[in-house]
Enzyme design. Structure first.
Site, PDB file in Angstrom:
ATOM      1  N   TYR A 130       0.775  -1.233   0.000  1.00  0.00           N
ATOM      2  CA  TYR A 130       0.000   0.000   0.000  1.00  0.00           C
ATOM      3  C   TYR A 130       0.810   1.289   0.000  1.00  0.00           C
ATOM      4  CZ  TYR A 130      -3.969  -3.050   0.515  1.00  0.00           C
ATOM      5  OH  TYR A 130      -4.915  -4.012   0.282  1.00  0.00           O
ATOM      6  N   PHE A 417     -11.505  -3.811  11.347  1.00  0.00           N
ATOM      7  CA  PHE A 417     -12.388  -3.691  10.187  1.00  0.00           C
ATOM      8  C   PHE A 417     -11.751  -4.331   8.968  1.00  0.00           C
ATOM      9  CE2 PHE A 417      -9.771   0.133  10.205  1.00  0.00           C
ATOM     10  CZ  PHE A 417      -9.461   0.351   8.873  1.00  0.00           C
TER      11      PHE A 417
END
Length: 417
Positions: A130, A417
């Site tokens: 990322y 999450f």
């Protein structure tokens, strides 16, 4: 890039409800293919924000998935800032190196910008992926395995004995636990306000997640009838020739004050027939480190946690405060989101900040990835400069800005999450 059955380039499209099962099966396969429990799958279905989720399709086959939950993130100074919680990212192994991931990241960040959310955040299964999309590791957490047969808590805060710890059904006291969590959210950067429905994640207890341990257990810490803390955990029994060697597996714990916090640690350290306390995802400044008799026998291990990506540099830097006055011009490099590239003057202090475009000479040059890493105050701008990842243009500017970006408590993400 994946192609459709006609051979044209397939682009990410918003997820339709009737495509969710195929989409989610692609995600599960991407993470090893082990089926989840029915209650876990149902929960993620209910939490999915379809209009914020993307899929890439090759004919009838889903080959790429990505989602973005609508969260609010606590930033230094205590403000709750809109942030896209990037999640459920996968690319089918049959479609790697075809631009599927890049196309989803491109569409997603464009969408986040259009939604007016200045930040995107994620937790990375593979951290190397990322950085090229502008995400920097901004918070870390501690894992530990504490030998409770030898490690003690020799000096507990005043008032610890006044806190009552009692067993409770995790589901029945969920509201009380959530009230404690909600009071803590503004106090620490990196915490996410709990949106409706997400509280169920805290008591999700499929047998597949127990690793041979008990069902989820819970204790409340109470003072004068008020809930001031809680701990949720499992116990994994073990019997050796020398006697019981059980393990306490802490899922999460929170407290409103030092005495309540110490009362919970004292309970967890003293559970009968156990000799080890295992914990994951704790803040790097967690209090137990300063209560134990022997930190070395706790085997603390540091791990990266929340990655932050400024989607709108000006709005992101204005949203937080600065513990010391800051007046610095950043030269920001951002090839993936070019609207951020260029010079920005940040002026701010503990009361507020402004960040605007400028033609003034740069003081500090860095990429948006480094800006994301220092955003929550858990990574030092000076440390990144020492590693060669930040370039100082005006002498002394890095030290000045680094002091301002710091925080009194370590950022922490306890909300998965």
């Amino acid at each position: 890039m994946a192609t459709d059955s006609a051979g044209s380039a397939a682009t990410p499209r918003v997820l339709r409800q009737d495509d969710w099962d195929k989409w989610y099966d692609t995600l599960v396969r991407g993470f090893g293919g082990v089926p989840e429990a029915a209650e876990e799958r149902e929960l993620w279905n209910s939490l999915t924000e379809f209009d914020r989720s993307l899929g890439v399709w090759d004919g009838a086959e889903c080959v790429g998935t990505a989602g973005a939950f609508g969260f609010r993130l606590t930033v230094p100074g205590g403000a709750s800032v809109p942030a896209a919680g990037v999640t459920m990212v996968s690319v089918a192994a049959t479609h790697r190196r075809r631009g599927v991931l890049t196309s989803m990241m491109r569409r997603q960040l464009d969408d986040v910008r259009s939604w007016g959310e200045p930040l995107a955040v994620l937790t990375a299964s593979e951290p190397a992926i990322y950085g090229r999309f502008g995400y920097g590791a901004a918070s870390f957490h501690l894992n530990a395995e504490i030998d409770t047969s030898r490690v003690r808590l020799p000096s507990l805060p005043a008032g610890t004995d006044e806190v009552r710890v009692r067993y409770a059904d995790p589901t029945e006291v969920l509201g009380a636990c959530e009230a404690v969590y909600a009071r803590l959210v503004p106090s620490r950067p990196g915490m996410l306000a709990r949106q409706p429905g997400w509280e169920r994640l805290g008591v999700l207890d499929p047998e597949s997640q127990r690793e041979g341990a008990s069902p989820l257990q819970c204790v409340l810490a109470e003072r004068d009838g008020e809930t001031v803390g809680y701990a949720r955990y499992r116990v994994k029994p073990s019997w050796e020739p020398a006697g019981p060697e059980g393990t306490v597996m802490l899922k999460d714990s929170a407290a409103l004050d030092p005495a309540a916090d110490a009362a919970l640690w004292s309970f967890l350290f003293g559970i009968d027939l156990t000799s080890k306390l295992v914990m994951y995802g704790r803040p790097v400044d967690d209090t137990w480190q300063y209560l134990v008799s022997d930190l070395r026998r706790c085997l603390p291990r540091l791990r990266d946690s929340l990655y932050v990506r400024p989607v709108e540099v000006g709005a992101a830097l204005e949203a937080r405060t600065y513990q010391a006055p800051v007046d610095v011009v950043f030269e920001v490099e951002d090839a993936f989101c070019p609207w951020n590239a260029g010079r920005w003057r940040l002026s701010g202090d503990a009361k507020g900040a402004s960040c605007e475009r400028t033609t003034d000479a740069a003081d500090v040059a860095l990429s948006v990835r480094e800006l994301g890493a220092v955003y929550l105050g858990g990574v030092s701008l000076s440390a990144l400069a020492a590693a060669g990842r930040v370039r100082e243009v005006r002498r002394g500017a890095v030290a000045e800005a680094s002091l301002g970006f710091g925080t009194g408590v370590a950022p922490w993400l306890p909300h998965g999450f």
